[in-house]
Each structure stands twice: as structure tokens, then as C-alpha cells.
Motif scaffolding. Structure first.
Motif, PDB file in Angstrom:
ATOM      1  N   ILE A 145      -4.187  -1.258  11.913  1.00  0.00           N
ATOM      2  CA  ILE A 145      -4.673  -1.658  10.595  1.00  0.00           C
ATOM      3  C   ILE A 145      -4.854  -0.414   9.738  1.00  0.00           C
ATOM      4  CG2 ILE A 145      -6.549  -2.761   9.338  1.00  0.00           C
ATOM      5  CD1 ILE A 145      -7.028  -4.508  11.785  1.00  0.00           C
ATOM      6  N   ASP A 146      -4.180  -0.402   8.603  1.00  0.00           N
ATOM      7  CA  ASP A 146      -4.193   0.760   7.701  1.00  0.00           C
ATOM      8  C   ASP A 146      -5.321   0.599   6.683  1.00  0.00           C
ATOM      9  OD1 ASP A 146      -3.701   2.870   6.061  1.00  0.00           O
ATOM     10  OD2 ASP A 146      -1.737   2.176   5.357  1.00  0.00           O
ATOM     11  N   ASP A 197      -3.578  -2.093   4.200  1.00  0.00           N
ATOM     12  CA  ASP A 197      -4.072  -3.390   4.669  1.00  0.00           C
ATOM     13  C   ASP A 197      -5.477  -3.648   4.131  1.00  0.00           C
ATOM     14  OD1 ASP A 197      -1.753  -3.862   6.220  1.00  0.00           O
ATOM     15  OD2 ASP A 197      -2.570  -2.611   7.830  1.00  0.00           O
ATOM     16  N   ILE A 198      -6.307  -2.586   4.178  1.00  0.00           N
ATOM     17  CA  ILE A 198      -7.692  -2.706   3.720  1.00  0.00           C
ATOM     18  C   ILE A 198      -7.999  -1.545   2.781  1.00  0.00           C
ATOM     19  CG2 ILE A 198     -10.127  -2.667   4.409  1.00  0.00           C
ATOM     20  CD1 ILE A 198      -9.274  -3.897   7.062  1.00  0.00           C
ATOM     21  N   ASN A 258      -3.606  -7.902   1.135  1.00  0.00           N
ATOM     22  CA  ASN A 258      -4.593  -6.887   1.502  1.00  0.00           C
ATOM     23  C   ASN A 258      -6.005  -7.458   1.385  1.00  0.00           C
ATOM     24  OD1 ASN A 258      -5.352  -6.899  -1.198  1.00  0.00           O
ATOM     25  ND2 ASN A 258      -4.426  -4.922  -1.694  1.00  0.00           N
ATOM     26  N   HIS A 259      -6.955  -6.656   1.840  1.00  0.00           N
ATOM     27  CA  HIS A 259      -8.361  -7.043   1.696  1.00  0.00           C
ATOM     28  C   HIS A 259      -9.119  -5.859   1.098  1.00  0.00           C
ATOM     29  CE1 HIS A 259     -12.106  -9.174   2.462  1.00  0.00           C
ATOM     30  NE2 HIS A 259     -12.616  -7.995   2.834  1.00  0.00           N
ATOM     31  N   SER A 269     -12.435  -9.897   7.950  1.00  0.00           N
ATOM     32  CA  SER A 269     -11.956 -10.715   6.833  1.00  0.00           C
ATOM     33  C   SER A 269     -10.437 -10.633   6.716  1.00  0.00           C
ATOM     34  CB  SER A 269     -12.606 -10.255   5.525  1.00  0.00           C
ATOM     35  OG  SER A 269     -14.001 -10.432   5.580  1.00  0.00           O
ATOM     36  N   TYR A 270      -9.908  -9.410   6.922  1.00  0.00           N
ATOM     37  CA  TYR A 270      -8.461  -9.220   6.850  1.00  0.00           C
ATOM     38  C   TYR A 270      -7.755 -10.012   7.952  1.00  0.00           C
ATOM     39  CZ  TYR A 270      -3.931  -6.886   7.241  1.00  0.00           C
ATOM     40  OH  TYR A 270      -2.595  -6.616   7.321  1.00  0.00           O
ATOM     41  N   SER A 271      -8.350  -9.998   9.161  1.00  0.00           N
ATOM     42  CA  SER A 271      -7.750 -10.734  10.279  1.00  0.00           C
ATOM     43  C   SER A 271      -7.726 -12.228   9.996  1.00  0.00           C
ATOM     44  CB  SER A 271      -8.531 -10.456  11.569  1.00  0.00           C
ATOM     45  OG  SER A 271      -8.477  -9.079  11.892  1.00  0.00           O
TER      46      SER A 271
END
Length: 297
Positions: free
Chosen positions: A10-11, A62-63, A87-88, A123-125
Motif C-alpha cells: 500500500i503506497d 493509494d492513501i 484512493n483514500h 478504509s482503503y481496504s
């Protein structure tokens, strides 16, 4: 930190408002071992909130964690500009790392960074799960669409065949109508003609008088002479509007023939003794033409 691509990790990229906070965040990130423990990589710490710079550096993350004092104006502007479907964006809240003398507590900074990243990662997952669910639904919809498209194309082909068959049927119907009209025109006056029934002269004579017909030619000659309405005799047949009328005529002829045979001598005397009469010697001298041949003419 270098902006690298980390497959299957996860970036995370963190946006802060200055170099001093950027250095503090970098040190805290190194201490909490995110990559080894959580498979998370902080690929960039961006020490500015300048929108044009942030948009370039933050692209593809990603985040994104935005540093600020709660959801302030800067946070809202960056959120609206950087948020995508893939993205989150989370908040790195400065309020949680500043102590009473308004200095930054390093331990609190580590804790806040970790909590913010973990919270955003969860949250991203969840968002990824939703994305995958939507992707699966999209694949099913696409599959169903392709099936429907194949069915539609098949229906088009079948419709072309049916259309061709329909055109051929219409041509057949036109031809049948034409034939029917020709037939109707040819026989439209058939109901205006009186249809005669035809009977065997020998059979009807036998049935009526219980005896064989010995001299059918005399019946033909008599009928030809008297020419009764709707009675025709010839070629061994008698034609009449009904069997009863045919029998009635045969009875009249039989009675007349019996009378002539029984009174032949007297009839000759009354007609003139010694006078020569041109009595036909042969039946061919009578008009015994084929009465039936031109009946419909």
C-alpha cells in the motif's frame, strides 16, 4: 524519501505544511516499521501544501494523509482536488501531536501517524473490496450484455430469413389470388345454368320397368322429335334436372311407344291407305347428334 513503485504494498504519501514537520514525520515513519509490520510503504513526504506541486507528487498514491489542524480550509481544498475513486484521503491531525507549550511531542507524532495510516488503510481496504465487487458485477453485466448482443444478432439473422420467407409467401398469395380471380371469372355464370344429372339409360329403364331396354334408338328419336325441356338422351345416357323427371319422361315415351306398336295398322289406315310415306329406313336418317357434346356451349 524516494517516490518508488511498490508492487503488492500500500503506497502512502503524507502532505505536511513545512520542512520542520516533514523531518519529524520522516523520523517517526522510520521508527514504526510500517513496511515490515503492515506491508505499507510511505513513498513520499511532501513538505508543502502548494496545490500544483501536491497534485503532481500525490498522483497514483493509494492513501494520502493531509497534515492540518482538523478539517480546516486547507484540508478541504486538497481533499476536493486530490480525491479519486481509487484512493483514500485521511487526516494527519496536528492537534494530536502538540503539547501544552505548543511544541511537538515525537512519541505522539509516531502514534498519530500510525493511527492515521492504519485507519486510512482499513478504509482503503474496504474501498478496494467495494471496487472489486463492482468490478465483478461489471464483468457479469458485460458478459450478459455480450450474450444479449449475440442473441440480438441471431434474432436479426432469423428476422432476415423470416422476412424473405414472408415476401415469398406474399408472392404466392398474389399468384393464388390471380388464379382465383381467373377461375371465378371463368365460372361466374355457373349458378345461372341449370345443372342436369346424367343417368345410364339402360339402368334407369331396368330400374323403372323391370325389363331390359331393347330399342334405345327409338327413345333417342322420340326425344329428339319432341325436344322436351331439360331432357337430353344420347350415347346410352339420359340427362335431366332430377331422376324423377328422367323417369317421368321414360314413362311418357314407353306409353307412346306401346300405343304406336299396338295401333300401327289403324294408324296407317287413318293416315291414308296406299299413300307412300317417306318413312326413314335407317336410324341414321334421324337427327341423333351427340346432344351432350355442346351442352355447355
Amino acid at each position: 524519501m524516494e517516490n518508488e513503485s511498490h508492487e503488492s504494498k500500500i503506497d502512502v504519501r503524507i502532505i505536511v505544511s513545512g520542512l520542520d514537520i516533514a523531518q519529524l514525520v520522516s523520523k517517526a515513519v522510520n521508527n514504526i516499521h510500517l513496511e515490515n509490520d503492515y506491508n505499507i510503504v510511505v513513498s513520499s513526504i511532501i513538505p508543502t501544501v502548494e496545490l500544483s506541486i501536491v497534485k503532481k507528487v500525490a498522483s497514483g498514491a493509494d492513501i494520502l494523509l493531509i497534515g492540518g489542524y482538523g478539517s480546516d480550509e486547507t484540508y478541504n481544498i486538497l481533499f476536493n482536488e486530490l480525491k479519486t475513486d481509487f484512493n483514500h484521503i485521511g487526516l494527519f491531525d496536528y492537534n494530536n501531536i502538540i503539547v501544552e507549550d505548543e511544541s511537538i511531542d515525537f512519541k505522539l507524532a509516531e502514534k498519530e501517524i500510525l493511527n492515521s495510516i492504519i485507519k486510512s488503510t482499513l478504509s482503503y481496504s474496504l474501498n478496494l473490496i467495494n471496487v472489486h465487487t463492482l468490478e465483478n458485477k461489471l464483468m457479469k453485466v458485460t458478459h450478459n450484455y455480450n450474450n444479449l448482443l449475440d442473441d440480438y444478432n441471431q434474432v436479426l439473422k432469423e428476422n432476415e430469413v423470416l422476412s424473405q420467407e414472408n415476401n415469398e409467401l406474399m408472392e404466392d398469395i398474389k399468384e393464388l389470388k390471380s388464379d382465383f380471380n381467373a377461375f371465378k371469372l371463368r365460372y361466374e355464370d355457373i349458378y345461372s345454368k341449370e345443372i342436369l344429372e346424367i343417368f345410364s339409360l339402360d339402368d334407369l329403364w331396368q330400374e323403372t320397368f323391370r325389363q331390359d331396354l331393347l330399342d334405345g334408338d327409338r327413345i333417342v328419336i322420340a326425344t329428339d322429335k319432341f325436344k322436351p325441356d331439360d331432357i337430353l338422351v344420347g350415347q346410352g345416357f339420359i340427362a335431366s334436372q332430377s331422376k324423377e323427371k328422367a323417369i317421368e319422361w321414360l314413362k311418357i315415351i314407353r306409353t307412346a311407344l306401346i300405343f304406336v306398336d299396338d295401333n300401327a295398322g289403324d294408324l296407317k289406315k287413318e293416315s291414308g291407305i296406299g299413300e307412300e310415306e317417306n318413312i326413314p329406313e335407317d336410324k341414321d336418317d334421324y337427327d341423333m347428334s351427340n346432344t351432350f357434346e355442346n351442352f355447355w356451349d
